[in-house]
Scaffold this active site. Sequence first.
Site, PDB file in Angstrom:
ATOM      1  N   LYS A  13      -7.262  -7.310  -2.003  1.00 28.52           N
ATOM      2  CA  LYS A  13      -7.627  -5.898  -1.950  1.00 28.52           C
ATOM      3  C   LYS A  13      -6.820  -5.181  -3.030  1.00 28.52           C
ATOM      4  CE  LYS A  13      -6.095  -2.183  -0.685  1.00 28.52           C
ATOM      5  NZ  LYS A  13      -6.712  -1.213  -1.605  1.00 28.52           N
ATOM      6  N   GLY A  17       3.906  -2.679  -3.743  1.00 26.82           N
ATOM      7  CA  GLY A  17       3.547  -1.266  -3.636  1.00 26.82           C
ATOM      8  C   GLY A  17       4.742  -0.467  -3.169  1.00 26.82           C
ATOM      9  N   SER A  18       4.460   0.648  -2.519  1.00 25.17           N
ATOM     10  CA  SER A  18       5.541   1.564  -2.151  1.00 25.17           C
ATOM     11  C   SER A  18       6.293   1.064  -0.908  1.00 25.17           C
ATOM     12  CB  SER A  18       4.959   2.949  -1.875  1.00 25.17           C
ATOM     13  OG  SER A  18       4.080   2.855  -0.783  1.00 25.17           O
ATOM     14  N   ASN A  19       7.476   1.605  -0.714  1.00 29.22           N
ATOM     15  CA  ASN A  19       8.286   1.206   0.437  1.00 29.22           C
ATOM     16  C   ASN A  19       7.655   1.589   1.761  1.00 29.22           C
ATOM     17  OD1 ASN A  19      10.166   0.996  -1.784  1.00 29.22           O
ATOM     18  ND2 ASN A  19      11.609   0.531  -0.153  1.00 29.22           N
ATOM     19  N   GLY A  23       4.877  -0.791   2.454  1.00 39.61           N
ATOM     20  CA  GLY A  23       5.440  -2.130   2.635  1.00 39.61           C
ATOM     21  C   GLY A  23       6.057  -2.311   4.014  1.00 39.61           C
ATOM     22  N   GLU A  39       7.136  -6.635  -2.226  1.00 38.16           N
ATOM     23  CA  GLU A  39       7.871  -6.204  -3.415  1.00 38.16           C
ATOM     24  C   GLU A  39       7.621  -4.712  -3.576  1.00 38.16           C
ATOM     25  OE1 GLU A  39      10.079  -7.965  -4.682  1.00 38.16           O
ATOM     26  OE2 GLU A  39       9.485  -9.849  -3.758  1.00 38.16           O
ATOM     27  N   CYS A  97       7.832  -0.443 -11.653  1.00 40.13           N
ATOM     28  CA  CYS A  97       8.838  -0.532 -10.590  1.00 40.13           C
ATOM     29  C   CYS A  97      10.211  -0.784 -11.186  1.00 40.13           C
ATOM     30  CB  CYS A  97       8.466  -1.622  -9.602  1.00 40.13           C
ATOM     31  SG  CYS A  97       8.154  -3.184 -10.413  1.00 40.13           S
ATOM     32  N   GLU A 137      12.482   7.334  -5.605  1.00 39.50           N
ATOM     33  CA  GLU A 137      11.674   6.832  -6.713  1.00 39.50           C
ATOM     34  C   GLU A 137      10.653   7.896  -7.116  1.00 39.50           C
ATOM     35  OE1 GLU A 137       8.699   3.778  -5.922  1.00 39.50           O
ATOM     36  OE2 GLU A 137       9.424   2.687  -7.680  1.00 39.50           O
TER      37      GLU A 137
HETATM   38  P1  NAD Z   1       0.970   1.978  -2.400  1.00 37.67           P
HETATM   39  O1  NAD Z   1       1.943   1.452  -1.410  1.00 37.67           O
HETATM   40  O2  NAD Z   1       0.435   3.323  -2.207  1.00 37.67           O
HETATM   41  O3  NAD Z   1      -0.299   1.014  -2.475  1.00 37.67           O
HETATM   42  C1  NAD Z   1      -0.173  -0.356  -2.745  1.00 37.67           C
HETATM   43  C2  NAD Z   1      -1.369  -1.077  -2.141  1.00 37.67           C
HETATM   44  O4  NAD Z   1      -1.293  -0.999  -0.714  1.00 37.67           O
HETATM   45  C3  NAD Z   1      -2.715  -0.472  -2.543  1.00 37.67           C
HETATM   46  O5  NAD Z   1      -3.658  -1.503  -2.739  1.00 37.67           O
HETATM   47  C4  NAD Z   1      -3.056   0.359  -1.315  1.00 37.67           C
HETATM   48  O6  NAD Z   1      -4.432   0.610  -1.183  1.00 37.67           O
HETATM   49  C5  NAD Z   1      -2.535  -0.522  -0.206  1.00 37.67           C
HETATM   50  N1  NAD Z   1      -2.283   0.164   1.069  1.00 37.67           N
HETATM   51  C6  NAD Z   1      -2.032   1.491   1.264  1.00 37.67           C
HETATM   52  N2  NAD Z   1      -1.875   1.735   2.591  1.00 37.67           N
HETATM   53  C7  NAD Z   1      -2.019   0.553   3.232  1.00 37.67           C
HETATM   54  C8  NAD Z   1      -1.945   0.156   4.608  1.00 37.67           C
HETATM   55  N3  NAD Z   1      -1.687   1.024   5.577  1.00 37.67           N
HETATM   56  N4  NAD Z   1      -2.138  -1.146   4.913  1.00 37.67           N
HETATM   57  C9  NAD Z   1      -2.372  -2.058   3.936  1.00 37.67           C
HETATM   58  N5  NAD Z   1      -2.461  -1.733   2.630  1.00 37.67           N
HETATM   59  C10 NAD Z   1      -2.279  -0.450   2.284  1.00 37.67           C
HETATM   60  O7  NAD Z   1       1.670   1.816  -3.837  1.00 37.67           O
HETATM   61  P2  NAD Z   1       1.072   2.259  -5.259  1.00 37.67           P
HETATM   62  O8  NAD Z   1       1.187   3.741  -5.347  1.00 37.67           O
HETATM   63  O9  NAD Z   1      -0.236   1.609  -5.501  1.00 37.67           O
HETATM   64  O10 NAD Z   1       2.125   1.569  -6.248  1.00 37.67           O
HETATM   65  C11 NAD Z   1       3.307   2.163  -6.651  1.00 37.67           C
HETATM   66  C12 NAD Z   1       4.482   1.523  -5.930  1.00 37.67           C
HETATM   67  O11 NAD Z   1       4.500   0.125  -6.178  1.00 37.67           O
HETATM   68  C13 NAD Z   1       5.814   2.022  -6.428  1.00 37.67           C
HETATM   69  O12 NAD Z   1       6.654   2.271  -5.327  1.00 37.67           O
HETATM   70  C14 NAD Z   1       6.361   0.858  -7.239  1.00 37.67           C
HETATM   71  O13 NAD Z   1       7.748   0.804  -7.348  1.00 37.67           O
HETATM   72  C15 NAD Z   1       5.814  -0.305  -6.505  1.00 37.67           C
HETATM   73  N6  NAD Z   1       5.782  -1.493  -7.343  1.00 37.67           N
HETATM   74  C16 NAD Z   1       6.679  -2.491  -7.093  1.00 37.67           C
HETATM   75  C17 NAD Z   1       6.694  -3.641  -7.876  1.00 37.67           C
HETATM   76  C18 NAD Z   1       7.647  -4.767  -7.586  1.00 37.67           C
HETATM   77  O14 NAD Z   1       7.375  -5.882  -8.003  1.00 37.67           O
HETATM   78  N7  NAD Z   1       8.742  -4.524  -6.897  1.00 37.67           N
HETATM   79  C19 NAD Z   1       5.789  -3.761  -8.939  1.00 37.67           C
HETATM   80  C20 NAD Z   1       4.892  -2.713  -9.176  1.00 37.67           C
HETATM   81  C21 NAD Z   1       4.885  -1.586  -8.345  1.00 37.67           C
END
Ligand code: NAD
Length: 488
Positions: A180, A233-235, A238, A255, A289, A390
Amino acid sequence: MTTITQVKTYLNYINGEWVSSLGKKVDISINPANKNEIVGYIQSSSGEDVDRAVEAAKRAQKEWRRLSGAERGDYLYKIANSLERRLDEIAETMTMEMGKTFSEAKGETMRGVAILRYYAGEGMRKAGDVIPASDSQALMFTKRVPLGVIGVISPWNFPVAIPIWKMAPALIYGNTVVIKPAQETSVTAAKVIECMDEAGIPDGVVNMVTGAGSVVGAAMVNHTDVNGITFTGSNATGKQIGQAALARGAKYQLEMGGKNPVIIAADADLDLAVEGTISGGFRSTGQKCTATSRVFVHTEVYDLFKEKLLQKVKEIKIGNGMEDTSWMGPCASENQLNTVLSYIEKGKAEGARLIYGGERHTGNGCENGFYVQPTVFEDVTNGMVIAQEEIFGPVLALIKVDTIEEALAQANDIEFGLSASIYTKDIGAMMSFIIDIDAGLVRINAETAGVELQAPFGGMKQSSSHSREQGQAAIEFFTAIKTVFVKA
Ligand code: NAD
């Protein structure tokens, strides 16, 4: 270079077929450089679409795991070739969907190609160890086996590299996948999946379902037949995913965010440090990130460093990532732009001094895009919100320090621990930094961003679930170990 002329509808990919979502609903993906430009229509799927994809992945896994590693590797080589053939087109789509410059998008796509080739070779490498048994007549060994069906949930900031660095190892070790991708970059993701289809990957081995995280992502996380969830994605998201996966006993890997420090020591090569701080802080519009966010500068060189930094920041050319002259594109979405602007306001309200930027950028044809100026604050203290949370945008916070020890203590005084760097010529300072900094990626005389596909990647503290991705580390998440004892 190809040009996208007509708006296309992109479908889900389930069991080797391109299909509409069952509810026949679509979302739009727009160009952040011009909000009036639609890049594509994507499926807005439901939990039932996820059920179909997981069922297909579960069925396909029985055959896929029986192939030899070399046979699975052959598919990855073919996918890499297809991605390389479509390099310009896919990079252009990425730039149009999330805004990073075309040259960065090409670099990322080529990284995807290299990751696929790296893991294709992994199919021929060892998948266990022989361990001496207590019985000298017995053979005892470990055998790595796939987990089963892997759910991949990815963000929008690296729309090619992150899905590939999750899918390639999942596949080579014998798992099947349901991905997804982020809604903002689902067209780019669909094109990566097209490369898999072109490579003839067997039906059901890879499936893609697009849509809202709270619907499609959540359905994947809660599905009893999804054996492992790999999330970037975001904390906030996650943590929810980790709790849900733990509750039903699924393996998970998270991550997440960073708030990455750079330390500029008194003996630093200041030109190099400025170059690394600008590249780390502002490339990809600060949406990595591993982006540099906090800049701890020794008092002795503070004024000179600041002067050199501002001189270079002023030269940054903002604009559509498809134009050769642009160095920094827009934020990836309106939401992201608003988040960045609200953090800038918080910084001002907290008493930090804005010394460059701080505004939305609208000149030179940028009126309809989500552009923001590169922004620099000084007089920042470590307790301020802009030094702790962040921002995920092009905002640097300068913090004066008197010693390396003080810089290290403040750099560590935060919940994140993804990447960190120091500029110094002193071996003692380098060693203290390596030993004492809380970060999964530690860089000396190099910017905080800079991930190498053959090395483990992941964060400490709240930046990760303490697992590692990429390189040889990926085997830990994507396989389980069987310990086998054989007595003839
Ligand atoms: P996000 O958490 O909003 O979304 C990430 C993914 O999770 C998307 O596909 C989103 O649709 C999905 N998602 C959202 N809500 C969900 C739920 N309730 N259940 C399951 N899936 C869900 O993050 P973003 O805004 O897309 O990305 C930015 C974040 O990603 C930043 O915090 C960045 O630091 C982090 N990031 C981390 C790394 C790493 O390797 N540590 C790399 C790139 C980005």
